[in-house]
Design a protein around this motif. Structure first.
Motif, PDB file in Angstrom:
ATOM      1  N   PRO A 268      28.491 -21.216 -43.901  1.00 19.23           N
ATOM      2  CA  PRO A 268      27.585 -21.258 -45.057  1.00 19.23           C
ATOM      3  C   PRO A 268      27.240 -19.864 -45.561  1.00 19.23           C
ATOM      4  N   ASP A 269      26.900 -19.773 -46.836  1.00 21.98           N
ATOM      5  CA  ASP A 269      26.652 -18.474 -47.467  1.00 21.98           C
ATOM      6  C   ASP A 269      25.459 -17.749 -46.863  1.00 21.98           C
ATOM      7  N   ALA A 270      24.481 -18.481 -46.376  1.00 23.61           N
ATOM      8  CA  ALA A 270      23.301 -17.842 -45.780  1.00 23.61           C
ATOM      9  C   ALA A 270      22.726 -18.753 -44.706  1.00 23.61           C
ATOM     10  N   PHE A 271      22.157 -18.140 -43.683  1.00 25.09           N
ATOM     11  CA  PHE A 271      21.501 -18.886 -42.625  1.00 25.09           C
ATOM     12  C   PHE A 271      19.991 -18.906 -42.894  1.00 25.09           C
ATOM     13  N   PRO A 272      19.326 -20.005 -42.545  1.00 27.76           N
ATOM     14  CA  PRO A 272      17.880 -20.069 -42.767  1.00 27.76           C
ATOM     15  C   PRO A 272      17.135 -19.100 -41.858  1.00 27.76           C
ATOM     16  N   ILE A 273      16.096 -18.496 -42.402  1.00 25.46           N
ATOM     17  CA  ILE A 273      15.267 -17.575 -41.629  1.00 25.46           C
ATOM     18  C   ILE A 273      14.111 -18.363 -41.018  1.00 25.46           C
ATOM     19  N   PRO A 274      13.898 -18.249 -39.720  1.00 24.53           N
ATOM     20  CA  PRO A 274      12.795 -18.999 -39.097  1.00 24.53           C
ATOM     21  C   PRO A 274      11.460 -18.707 -39.770  1.00 24.53           C
ATOM     22  N   LYS A 275      10.691 -19.757 -39.991  1.00 23.88           N
ATOM     23  CA  LYS A 275       9.380 -19.604 -40.623  1.00 23.88           C
ATOM     24  C   LYS A 275       8.349 -19.247 -39.555  1.00 23.88           C
ATOM     25  N   VAL A 276       7.526 -18.255 -39.876  1.00 22.44           N
ATOM     26  CA  VAL A 276       6.497 -17.775 -38.943  1.00 22.44           C
ATOM     27  C   VAL A 276       5.138 -17.981 -39.581  1.00 22.44           C
ATOM     28  N   PRO A 277       4.228 -18.745 -38.957  1.00 24.40           N
ATOM     29  CA  PRO A 277       2.886 -18.946 -39.512  1.00 24.40           C
ATOM     30  C   PRO A 277       2.144 -17.632 -39.684  1.00 24.40           C
ATOM     31  N   GLU A 278       1.245 -17.606 -40.624  1.00 23.59           N
ATOM     32  CA  GLU A 278       0.450 -16.411 -40.893  1.00 23.59           C
ATOM     33  C   GLU A 278      -0.245 -15.942 -39.611  1.00 23.59           C
ATOM     34  N   GLY A 279      -0.135 -14.665 -39.355  1.00 23.76           N
ATOM     35  CA  GLY A 279      -0.801 -14.090 -38.189  1.00 23.76           C
ATOM     36  C   GLY A 279      -0.009 -14.218 -36.898  1.00 23.76           C
ATOM     37  N   ARG A 280       1.120 -14.882 -36.934  1.00 19.52           N
ATOM     38  CA  ARG A 280       1.960 -15.041 -35.731  1.00 19.52           C
ATOM     39  C   ARG A 280       3.089 -14.015 -35.742  1.00 19.52           C
ATOM     40  N   LYS A 281       3.659 -13.802 -34.588  1.00 22.99           N
ATOM     41  CA  LYS A 281       4.769 -12.856 -34.459  1.00 22.99           C
ATOM     42  C   LYS A 281       6.000 -13.589 -33.921  1.00 22.99           C
ATOM     43  N   LEU A 282       7.160 -12.968 -34.086  1.00 29.63           N
ATOM     44  CA  LEU A 282       8.418 -13.577 -33.651  1.00 29.63           C
ATOM     45  C   LEU A 282       9.344 -12.497 -33.128  1.00 29.63           C
ATOM     46  N   SER A 283       9.979 -12.753 -31.993  1.00 35.53           N
ATOM     47  CA  SER A 283      10.960 -11.815 -31.449  1.00 35.53           C
ATOM     48  C   SER A 283      12.352 -12.177 -31.951  1.00 35.53           C
TER      49      SER A 283
ATOM     50  N   PRO B 152       8.190  -9.235 -41.984  1.00 41.23           N
ATOM     51  CA  PRO B 152       7.937  -8.861 -43.378  1.00 41.23           C
ATOM     52  C   PRO B 152       8.426  -9.934 -44.347  1.00 41.23           C
ATOM     53  N   LYS B 153       7.773 -10.029 -45.490  1.00 40.27           N
ATOM     54  CA  LYS B 153       8.209 -10.919 -46.563  1.00 40.27           C
ATOM     55  C   LYS B 153       8.905 -10.064 -47.612  1.00 40.27           C
ATOM     56  N   ARG B 154      10.196 -10.282 -47.822  1.00 44.62           N
ATOM     57  CA  ARG B 154      10.966  -9.386 -48.682  1.00 44.62           C
ATOM     58  C   ARG B 154      12.318  -9.999 -48.998  1.00 44.62           C
ATOM     59  N   ASP B 155      13.012  -9.378 -49.905  1.00 45.68           N
ATOM     60  CA  ASP B 155      14.403  -9.717 -50.195  1.00 45.68           C
ATOM     61  C   ASP B 155      15.283  -8.604 -49.647  1.00 45.68           C
ATOM     62  N   LEU B 156      16.142  -8.961 -48.683  1.00 49.76           N
ATOM     63  CA  LEU B 156      17.026  -7.980 -48.055  1.00 49.76           C
ATOM     64  C   LEU B 156      18.345  -7.867 -48.803  1.00 49.76           C
ATOM     65  N   ASP B 157      18.961  -6.697 -48.686  1.00 43.52           N
ATOM     66  CA  ASP B 157      20.339  -6.506 -49.143  1.00 43.52           C
ATOM     67  C   ASP B 157      21.253  -6.769 -47.951  1.00 43.52           C
ATOM     68  N   PRO B 158      21.929  -7.947 -47.877  1.00 41.84           N
ATOM     69  CA  PRO B 158      22.758  -8.254 -46.701  1.00 41.84           C
ATOM     70  C   PRO B 158      23.832  -7.217 -46.447  1.00 41.84           C
ATOM     71  N   ASP B 159      24.416  -6.681 -47.502  1.00 45.90           N
ATOM     72  CA  ASP B 159      25.497  -5.708 -47.309  1.00 45.90           C
ATOM     73  C   ASP B 159      24.991  -4.462 -46.590  1.00 45.90           C
ATOM     74  N   ALA B 160      23.776  -4.025 -46.919  1.00 49.93           N
ATOM     75  CA  ALA B 160      23.227  -2.838 -46.263  1.00 49.93           C
ATOM     76  C   ALA B 160      22.922  -3.118 -44.796  1.00 49.93           C
ATOM     77  N   VAL B 161      22.391  -4.308 -44.515  1.00 50.60           N
ATOM     78  CA  VAL B 161      22.113  -4.678 -43.123  1.00 50.60           C
ATOM     79  C   VAL B 161      23.406  -4.666 -42.312  1.00 50.60           C
ATOM     80  N   ILE B 162      24.476  -5.237 -42.880  1.00 49.77           N
ATOM     81  CA  ILE B 162      25.764  -5.306 -42.188  1.00 49.77           C
ATOM     82  C   ILE B 162      26.385  -3.920 -42.048  1.00 49.77           C
ATOM     83  N   ALA B 163      26.194  -3.073 -43.061  1.00 52.08           N
ATOM     84  CA  ALA B 163      26.765  -1.725 -43.012  1.00 52.08           C
ATOM     85  C   ALA B 163      26.057  -0.836 -42.005  1.00 52.08           C
ATOM     86  N   GLY B 164      24.842  -1.211 -41.579  1.00 55.06           N
ATOM     87  CA  GLY B 164      24.192  -0.476 -40.506  1.00 55.06           C
ATOM     88  C   GLY B 164      22.814   0.043 -40.778  1.00 55.06           C
TER      89      GLY B 164
END
Length: 795
Positions: free
Chosen positions: A415-430, A638-650
């Motif tokens: 698939p073109d994109a994988f779902p990002i796990p949802k984190v409730p407000e004030g919670r953290k995720l590893s 963080p709540k944001r729009d990532l550039d996948p190509d930059a993440v993959i490039a390093g």
């Protein structure tokens, strides 16, 4: 064919003629392998004066074994691991079968030519398993059998391609390697079938003669693991001698003869054999009647007629086991190192090479005319048509498919994109928890994830639950050749894990041996080319223990096996666990390892991008395996729009620097909060500073090296990703780098544009504690990062 039919076949005139022809082939393989090594050392120009090397003696000890296997017993679908030092024999076999050219044979150990040891990637499609990292190719045959069962029980194999045996031709010294016994135990757990290990038991290793009766111990280990053991100690001539009066005394003498004495007598020849036998057995009734009529050469031939050099004995054993069933079998074939060569039996012959004078004598003995050294049937006392017929009639000479032995399989859509796990407000995720959630979501197999989920196979060395594979396993089940119920579930006892096993399962559970993990990943990662079915393997392991399986990891990458390695938890951040569970050097391993792209995401959205990339890149023609280094430390997402190509490039700018900025902080992985806090304080003094998120020092560094290579080819080459990232900074700007790993992983960033670097990280063993204490002690905390910034700014 049953035992009675086998016995009848063995005594027919046609079989006798076939044996004679096989002896001729055996003779030819001895010549070709010896000449191939001699040519590389003494005929081809040597520009640097270094010894080229080779293993003529090791080749000679197994030519009979390989003759019997390749020209009679092996079938097209069988997959074979050839002992490393027998590579020239393997190439000689392919020359006779028309799969190798004389021109190519001349390139042994030459740049761009045939490798010293059989290599899947560099020697072509005829090599099933690379060998050379001693013992690993042997062990891989067991796991290859397991993966073949996995593919076939799920009906994934292409139609018309039968199942094959997995055969290893094993040097006896390889059985000193611990990974052999780890694989034996794991194979017993998984009830592996149709595996043969044929041990070339020449009782000589690199440095010495092997200790007496070693195989009495090893044989017991094999039997304890459910293997059949077939010992082939004596050939037909010796068996006939034993049947005569005095034969039992001769047998006892040989059985009791120390390996070192036997080797020395073999090297000395018939005169020495006669003196030793007469001194010990001269008064035994019947013994002289066996010995006296023989010339010295004939006596030497009798006393060295071991089972591993007797094609008839080998064929009888192989055929009998073929008819007996699919139980894994170890054949212990007694041989002599260097058999048929001038230094046969000498304890120093491992790396010995025949001199030019010895080779000329060998040439005369083999009846090879100058200029005809590579002719397939030169010097053999049979019509060429008969010899060609026996080669062409060999089952293994038949093509497995019209394309050959290297199979293929279509790619699995991702698939073109994988779902990002949802984190409730004030919670953290590893990232470790996010990995488990993403994989569990794929495991539902819903919609476009169905094809992908069906081809994922996971595995772990007894850390399935603690690396967050549990939800996936609960959905997809554990693989086993036999159905086994989950006793706790059947008894309605509460448990978070459902551990039922069946052929439908998609998780291979392993014992706590990391070598086995990487061998299973390698076998799964080659399934498309070995078994015609595309698998997408994922292996999880604690990050520090990648080092325990590193040899097998390198081996899998060397063969270009494709898999996803997830190492977690990592670094000092696994705080209370203490130093032995805290890794330091793994980011450097990820940077240095060829055919492996390594990443360390800090956040779940980065991880989702990289997991999606991994499943696609593992299948790409120019792709590699992928390594994700994860953490148990929960971070605010963080709540944001990532550039996948930059993440993959390093890497990417979390906060871009102002043009001409004097400083930037670059962080990697779970130390993101400390880097961000330090950055906020830094901006009060340096508002133009930048904050760089590094997702892969490996990809950044590799891209930079590739750009430098392109630049050497002429002007106009595009800059690398890291060059573009650092371009806004002032030429004299400072970089503070920080990661929970060795600081050299990012220290090199200063070389990109000649900028100053203060590299923070971990360069010594950790200890137990909490994060504030550990980060302060090892220099990963906010205060240390700010101190480093101040040093760079003040100078």
């Amino acid at each position: 064919m049953n035992q009675q039919a086998l016995a009848q076949r063995a005594h027919t005139p046609a079989e006798a003629q076939r044996i004679e022809l096989l002896h001729a082939i055996e003779r030819k393989l001895l010549w070709l392998s010896a000449w191939m090594i001699h040519h590389a050392n003494h005929v081809r120009p040597n520009r640097d004066g270094l010894k080229v090397g080779g293993h003529q003696a090791s080749c000679a000890s197994c030519v009979s074994i390989m003759t019997a296997l390749y020209f009679e017993v092996l079938r097209p679908a069988d997959r074979v691991a050839v002992k490393p030092h027998a590579g020239p024999v393997f190439h000689a076999i392919n020359l006779l079968m028309g799969r190798q050219s004389p021109e190519r044979m001349e390139t042994l150990r030459q740049f761009g030519g045939i490798q010293p040891y059989p290599s899947r990637m560099k020697d072509g499609a005829e090599v099933d398993f690379s060998t050379g990292s001693v013992g690993l190719g042997v062990a891989l045959t067991s796991f290859g059998s397991l993966v073949q069962d996995y593919v076939r029980l799920k009906d994934l194999a292409p139609p018309g391609v039968p199942a094959g045996r997995h055969v290893a031709i094993v040097g006896d010294a390889e059985l000193d390697e611990g990974n052999i016994y780890e694989a034996l135990l794991e194979g017993w757990k998984h009830d592996i079938r149709d595996v043969w290990w044929v041990v070339d038991y020449n009782r000589q290793s690199l440095d010495s003669v092997v200790q007496d009766r070693l195989f009495g111990r090893i044989e017991g280990l094999f039997r304890d693991m459910g293997w059949n053991v077939v010992t082939l100690k004596y050939g037909r001539k010796l068996q006939a001698a034993f049947a005569r009066e005095g034969g039992e005394a001769l047998r006892r003498w040989i059985d009791d003869c120390p390996n070192s004495l036997y080797a020395a007598l073999t090297f000395q020849g018939g005169t020495a054999w006669r003196a030793a036998l007469l001194a010990e057995l001269g008064r035994e009734p019947g013994v002289r009647a066996i010995i006296d009529p023989l010339s010295d050469d004939e006596l030497a031939g009798l006393m060295t007629n071991l089972g591993g050099h007797d094609v008839e004995t080998l064929l009888e054993a192989f055929r009998a086991q073929d008819a007996a069933g699919d139980q894994p079998t170890c054949f212990i074939a007694y041989t002599i190192k260097g058999m048929g060569l001038p230094f046969a039996g000498h304890k120093d012959n491992h790396a010995g090479l025949m001199t030019k004078e010895q080779m000329e004598g060998f040439r005369a003995e083999m009846d090879i005319r100058p200029g005809h050294e590579w002719d397939p049937f030169e010097g053999l006392p049979f019509p060429e048509a008969e010899l060609r017929r026996i080669v062409e009639d060999a089952p293994f000479a038949k093509p497995l498919t019209p394309e050959g032995r290297r199979l293929s399989a279509p790619t699995i859509p991702v698939p073109d994109a994988f779902p990002i796990p949802k984190v409730p407000e004030g919670r953290k995720l590893s990232t470790q928890a996010a990995f488990g959630e993403i994989l569990a979501g794929i495991g539902r197999g819903e919609g476009e994830y169905g094809p992908l989920a069906s081809r994922i196979v996971t595995t772990s060395p007894d850390v399935t639950v603690s690396t967050n594979l549990g939800p996936w396993v609960n959905r997809r089940g554990i693989f086993d050749r036999h159905k086994k119920n989950d006793v706790f579930r059947d008894a309605k006892l509460a448990s978070a894990q459902r551990w039922g096993m069946s052929p439908e399962g998609q998780h291979i559970e392993l014992g706590i041996a990391e070598q086995n993990l990487f061998l299973v990943l390698a076998a799964c990662g080659l399934a498309h080319s070995l078994y015609g079915a595309r698998l997408l393997p994922i292996g999880t392991v604690y990050d520090p223990f990648v080092n325990r399986g590193l040899d097998a990891l390198i081996y899998g990458c060397y063969m270009d096996a494709r898999f996803l390695l997830v190492s977690t938890p990592s670094g000092l951040t696994l705080a209370p666990e203490g130093g032995q569970h805290q890794s330091v050097n793994t980011p450097l391993i990820g940077m240095a390892q060829d055919r492996l792209s390594s990443y360390e995401p800090a956040f779940a959205d980065e991880l989702a991008v990289l997991m999606r990339h991994a499943f696609a890149y593992m299948q790409a023609e120019n792709g590699t395996s992928v390594w994700l280094r994860l953490s148990t430390r929960g971070l605010a997402q963080p709540k944001r729009d990532l550039d996948p190509d930059a993440v993959i490039a390093g890497g990417y700018w979390m906060v871009p620097p102002a043009p001409g900025a004097r400083i930037a902080i670059a962080y990697q992985g779970p130390v993101a909060p400390e880097a961000m806090a330090a950055f906020e304080s830094l901006r009060e003094e340096e508002p133009g500073a930048g904050l760089l998120a590094v997702t892969s020092p490996d990809r950044l560094h590799q891209g930079w090296l590739e750009a430098r290579r392109r630049a050497r080819g002429g002007p106009g080459a595009a800059p690398s990703h890291i060059e573009s990232l650092l371009a806004p900074l002032a030429p004299e700007a400072g970089l503070v780098t920080v990661l929970d790993g060795h600081p050299a992983s990012l220290d090199w960033l200063g070389a990109v544009r000649g900028q100053r670097v203060a590299a923070l990280g971990v360069d010594r063993f950790g200890q137990a504690g909490d994060l504030p204490d550990l980060y302060a002690e090892y220099g990963l905390d906010e205060a240390t990062i700010l101190d480093a910034c101040a040093q760079l700014l003040i100078g």
